[in-house]
Every structure is written in structure tokens, then in C-alpha cells.
Design an enzyme around this catalytic site. Structure first.
Site, PDB file in Angstrom:
ATOM      1  N   TYR A   7     110.510 116.491   2.962  1.00 21.25           N
ATOM      2  CA  TYR A   7     110.704 115.438   3.967  1.00 21.25           C
ATOM      3  C   TYR A   7     111.031 114.130   3.250  1.00 21.25           C
ATOM      4  O   TYR A   7     110.308 113.723   2.330  1.00 21.25           O
ATOM      5  CB  TYR A   7     109.425 115.251   4.791  1.00 21.25           C
ATOM      6  CG  TYR A   7     109.525 114.141   5.809  1.00 21.25           C
ATOM      7  CD1 TYR A   7     109.870 114.409   7.127  1.00 21.25           C
ATOM      8  CD2 TYR A   7     109.308 112.807   5.439  1.00 21.25           C
ATOM      9  CE1 TYR A   7     109.983 113.388   8.059  1.00 21.25           C
ATOM     10  CE2 TYR A   7     109.434 111.780   6.366  1.00 21.25           C
ATOM     11  CZ  TYR A   7     109.762 112.077   7.666  1.00 21.25           C
ATOM     12  OH  TYR A   7     109.890 111.067   8.583  1.00 21.25           O
ATOM     13  N   GLU A  16     116.168 109.825   8.664  1.00 24.81           N
ATOM     14  CA  GLU A  16     115.176 110.825   8.305  1.00 24.81           C
ATOM     15  C   GLU A  16     115.904 112.115   7.954  1.00 24.81           C
ATOM     16  O   GLU A  16     116.786 112.544   8.695  1.00 24.81           O
ATOM     17  CB  GLU A  16     114.257 111.057   9.512  1.00 24.81           C
ATOM     18  CG  GLU A  16     113.126 112.019   9.258  1.00 24.81           C
ATOM     19  CD  GLU A  16     112.364 112.340  10.542  1.00 24.81           C
ATOM     20  OE1 GLU A  16     111.249 111.834  10.714  1.00 24.81           O
ATOM     21  OE2 GLU A  16     112.891 113.097  11.378  1.00 24.81           O
TER      22      GLU A  16
END
Ligand code: GDP
Ligand code: MN
Length: 387
Positions: free
Chosen positions: A108, A196
Site C-alpha cells: 500500500y 493511492e
């Protein structure tokens, strides 16, 4: 403003971030045009402004042309409901069809603004592919925040720190360097508020690739980001919020509750929502009418609140400074006379021209409840919403 995944990936690929090869289709017939270029398996991904599409059935690996057509047919023109979209879901008007990648590990990475530091901050976690909120709750030490000095940009030691946190093999560090630098450049150039990558994938043949991307642009930058705002997809946005925007009401946000709020000033709007919750109710919206010194914008705001089927009662809470309470009263009377609001309404007026405002309300003969104070108004509105 949010971008679609396919739009975000195009921007990232222009900034040295490797993304899977893919095609975007808007009609089922578009697949024929790319048929010869497809190498199975592929991943078919519904393009909607939401995450968690995988769990909701909006992302699938397919192994043949027929399977791809069938799946694409089952998505295009439908709505995808995820746990982030609410029951109504979002329309699927396009699909991204990508080469499936052979995933070894998922990570992530995000870049956003840390308001308390007034700096961009990278957020990274070795637990990729998962809901970052769940990671933050269950395993907060898995999340690393790396703040960036905007006059320098990301430095090599910070790349190494993030790489170490991700337990990344040394041979992938050069790629991480170019991804983080590219992400940072894309963020700054496009006035992003969030980029993101979840998951950032390491493939078995040692490539780092952005398998999924979210990209949000700061709305305040619309005046200088014309190219980006031109690709805005309004079909993914709330109808009432769009109507508010077209009436010059920038601060309207639809919420889950049933008490419509018309308030001036963001601070008072927040406090009004708190007071409603304190009295046991739930606001249906956040609305800051600002210095609305014409009845038309008050009418437009009340029309939006009144047409929301969730709204059971309305609370007008105005502390007139530059905004004049007589104008607000005038707008309320017009909205009511034009049948734009049928819900019972509680009004609390204070400040500029309050005597004139109250006189307009009384002389109108219209039914409403007048509250003296703000807490009383909130509690009356909550009662009205439960009738
Ligand atoms: P989201 O559910 O909206 O976040 O959509 P994602 O694009 O993140 O897809 C959900 C999951 O599908 C990912 O976490 C991956 O595990 C899987 N996935 C996505 N793309 C691929 C791919 O190319 N190959 C494989 N094997 N899995 C993929
Ligand atoms: Mn994802």
C-alpha cells in the site's frame, strides 16, 4: 474531484509509474476493436468512483474472450453497489480491461496532505490490497507516515526508509525510487489531494506495478487545472450536490440523516450538526449558504433540501453577520409559496436585521416553528423529524 482508475493510471504512466497494459471500453462493441490485442488472462474492472469493487463483484480475472464478453455485458450499464457507495450504487459506464499480472506481493502506498504539518505525506504499508482503515485499526504499526518538505521533495533516504518498511528486496529499490518520485511529481503538478496505489504489486519477474489507483484533485484548483476538470465524470456524483454547485452553493454535502439544515458559515454548520446529534437526531446534509444576500440562492438551497426524499424536517439556523436574516426569511417564504418545501420547518434567526426577518415570517402567514436559541431549535427539529 475524483478521477477514474483508467484516468489516474494514464497520468501515472506519464510520470514514470509502471501500470499494467490496458484498454478502456465504453460499449460492448469496443471489445471487438481490441480483441487481437488481448492476451488472456485479463482483469476486467468496473470504472466507478469507489474502492472495494473487488468484494462487490466489480473486478474479475477472465480467461477467454467469451468469458470476458459475458462478464463485461453483466457490468456495463448496471450499477455497482460497494460498501462505500450507499445502496443506490454508482453507474458502470466504462470498463478497464488489463493484462492480468502475476502477483508475488501486494503493498500500500498513498500520498496526501497532512493538514497538521501543512506538508505532503507518504503513507505506506506492507499490508497491501486491504482496506487501509482496517489496517490502521488492527495493526497500526504496519503504517508508516513519511512527511515531505515541499521545497525539497522526496529524498533518497526517505525512499530507503519506505522500502525497508515494506520489506522490499534491494533490487526493487530503484523502481520504488522512480515510483515515489513520479507519484510526488504527479501529485504536485495536478493539485492532487490524494493519490493511492492499493495494491502496488511486485510481480514474480521483479517488477513493481500500480495495480489499482485512486486519484482525487483539490476542488479549489479548478481554475488552473482546466484539462483535468474537463475529464470530470459527473455521472459518478450526487445529483443534489451537482445542483447545489450549479446554483453557486459550493458547500453542500449530502449526509445519511433526515434533518435538512440551512445554515450560514461552515463553523455554525458544524455546530448545528453537533446540536442535532446531541438532541438525538441525524443531519441530512451539511449546507453553508455563505453570505447569501439574494433570496434566489436561499430558494435554490431550500429546493435542494426540500427535494431530498430523506428529509423529514428542516432546520434553518442563521446567525446574520454579512448575511441578512430578512433575505433568508424572504427566501424561505418564496420557497414555501412555490411549494418547494413540504417538510415542517424550524427557524432560528439572530443578528443582522432580525426584527425585519421575523416580521416577514409573521406577515407571511406560513406555518413554521420559531426557536429562540440554537439548542432549542435543534431539539424542535429533531422532534419534528420523528413525527
Ligand atoms: P478494489 O477492490 O476496488 O480496490 O479493486 P482492485 O483493483 O484493488 O482489485 C481488487 C483485488 O483484485 C486486488 O487486491 C488483487 O488482489 C486482485 N487483482 C487486481 N488486479 C489483478 C491482476 O492483474 N491479477 C491478479 N491475479 N489479481 C488482481
Ligand atoms: Mn484496490
Amino acid at each position: 474531484m475524483k478521477l477514474h482508475e483508467y484516468q489516474a493510471k494514464e497520468i501515472l504512466s506519464h510520470n514514470n509509474v509502471k501500470v499494467p497494459r490496458g484498454h478502456t471500453i465504453f460499449n460492448i462493441s469496443d471489445i471487438d476493436k481490441i480483441k487481437s490485442q488481448l492476451q488472456f488472462p485479463v482483469v476486467v474492472k468496473a470504472q466507478v468512483h469507489s474502492g472495494a469493487r473487488g468484494k462487490a463483484g466489480g473486478v474479475k480475472v477472465t480467461h477467454s474472450f467469451d468469458e470476458t464478453i459475458d462478464y463485461a455485458n453483466s457490468l456495463l450499464g448496471q450499477k455497482l453497489v460497494t460498501h462505500q457507495t450507499g445502496d443506490k450504487g454508482l453507474p458502470i459506464n466504462s470498463l478497464l480491461i488489463e493484462e492480468a499480472i502475476d502477483i508475488d506481493k501486494e503493498y500500500y502506498i498513498a500520498l496526501t496532505i497532512d493538514g497538521s504539518l501543512s506538508r505532503p505525506v507518504f503513507i505506506s504499508s506492507p499490508e497491501g490490497g486491504m482496506d487501509i482503515e482496517a489496517v490502521a485499526e488492527q495493526n497500526p504499526q504496519a503504517i508508516l507516515k513519511t512527511s515531505i518538505n515541499p521545497s525539497i521533495g522526496i529524498m533518497s533516504f526517505q525512499v530507503r526508509e519506505i522500502g525497508a518498511h515494506l520489506n522490499l528486496e534491494d533490487e526493487l529499490l530503484t523502481q520504488l525510487q522512480s515510483i515515489l518520485t513520479g507519484l510526488y511529481d504527479a501529485f504536485v503538478k495536478n493539485d492532487a489531494s490524494l493519490i493511492e496505489i492499493n495494491p502496488l504489486v511486485a510481480t514474480k519477474d521483479k517488477q513493481l506495478s500500480a495495480a489499482d489507483t485512486k486519484f482525487s484533485i483539490d476542488d479549489s484548483s479548478s481554475f488552473r487545472q482546466e484539462n483535468i476538470f474537463n475529464i470530470r465524470d459527473k455521472t459518478q456524483e450526487d445529483d443534489l450536490e451537482l445542483e447545489a454547485e450549479s446554483n453557486g452553493i459550493q458547500n453542500y454535502i449530502k449526509l445519511e440523516g433526515n434533518i435538512g439544515c440551512l445554515v450560514n458559515g461552515a463553523g455554525l454548520a458544524m455546530a448545528t450538526m453537533d446540536a442535532i446529534k446531541f438532541s438525538g437526531g441525524e443531519p441530512a446534509n451539511f449546507l453553508d449558504i455563505g453570505t447569501a444576500n439574494n433570496p434566489e440562492s436561499v430558494v435554490a438551497a431550500l429546493k435542494i433540501i426540500g427535494s431530498d426524499p430523506d428529509v423529514k424536517a428542516i432546520f434553518i439556523n442563521i446567525f446574520g453577520g454579512l448575511a441578512r436574516t430578512d433575505i433568508i426569511a424572504e427566501g424561505f417564504v418564496q420557497a414555501k409559496k412555490n411549494g418547494l418545501i413540504n417538510q415542517s420547518t424550524v427557524i432560528r434567526l439572530a443578528g443582522t436585521n432580525v426584527e425585519d426577518g421575523k416580521k416577514i415570517l409573521i406577515e407571511s402567514g406560513i406555518e413554521y416553528k420559531l426557536a429562540d436559541g440554537f439548542a432549542e431549535g435543534a431539539s424542535l427539529a429533531v422532534k419534528a423529524s420523528k413525527n
